[in-house]
Design a protein around this motif. Structure first.
Motif, PDB file in Angstrom:
ATOM      1  N   SER A   1     -39.350  10.503  18.792  1.00 23.99           N
ATOM      2  CA  SER A   1     -39.886  10.783  20.126  1.00 23.99           C
ATOM      3  C   SER A   1     -38.861  10.376  21.165  1.00 23.99           C
ATOM      4  O   SER A   1     -37.838   9.770  20.850  1.00 23.99           O
ATOM      5  N   GLY A   2     -39.150  10.720  22.401  1.00 24.03           N
ATOM      6  CA  GLY A   2     -38.248  10.379  23.495  1.00 24.03           C
ATOM      7  C   GLY A   2     -36.899  11.054  23.336  1.00 24.03           C
ATOM      8  O   GLY A   2     -36.813  12.221  22.970  1.00 24.03           O
ATOM      9  N   ASP A   3     -35.819  10.308  23.604  1.00 22.72           N
ATOM     10  CA  ASP A   3     -34.461  10.844  23.528  1.00 22.72           C
ATOM     11  C   ASP A   3     -34.029  11.124  22.094  1.00 22.72           C
ATOM     12  O   ASP A   3     -33.079  11.861  21.863  1.00 22.72           O
TER      13      ASP A   3
END
Length: 128
Positions: free
Chosen positions: A14-16
């Motif tokens: 998730s995220g970057d």
């Protein structure tokens, strides 16, 4: 008989660090329709790792498979399910896609009513 690969491409992390990974989860020997039916069964029961708290789940049909979109609290995650004909496999015991020679229909011995004496499937090693 064709061999079909069932491929799942899913969002991981998730995220970057969020990215897509693909894997062949199974092979189906038979028709494209049979492979699509098995793929749909798997798509309907698939539980992706992300998001942890799904808010909405949508399964969509597309040309060669399905697209599952699961909305989480902050992000959406997608999983693509594709059926594709297997043309080559370097780890297979025997070459994929070799076509066996089929006897010419006119050269086959037949009964008076036109039915072949020896069925076309007799002696084939690619049938289960």
């Amino acid at each position: 008989m064709s061999v079909w690969g069932l491929v799942i491409e899913t969002t991981v992390s998730s995220g970057d660090r969020k990215h897509v990974e693909a894997c062949v989860v199974a092979h189906v020997h038979g028709s494209r329709a049979e492979a699509l039916a098995e793929l749909e069964r798997r798509a309907r029961s698939y539980a992706p790792e992300h998001p942890r708290s799904p808010r909405r789940r949508r399964l969509l049909r597309e040309g060669d498979g399905f697209l599952l979109v699961v909305d989480g609290a902050w992000q959406s995650f997608a999983t693509r399910f594709t059926v594709a004909e297997l043309l080559e496999d370097s780890a297979a015991d025997e070459p994929v896609g070799q076509v066996e020679e089929v006897e010419d229909v006119d050269d086959v011995e037949k009964y008076a009513d036109g039915v072949p004496v020896k069925p076309a499937w007799l002696g084939r090693n690619d049938l289960s």
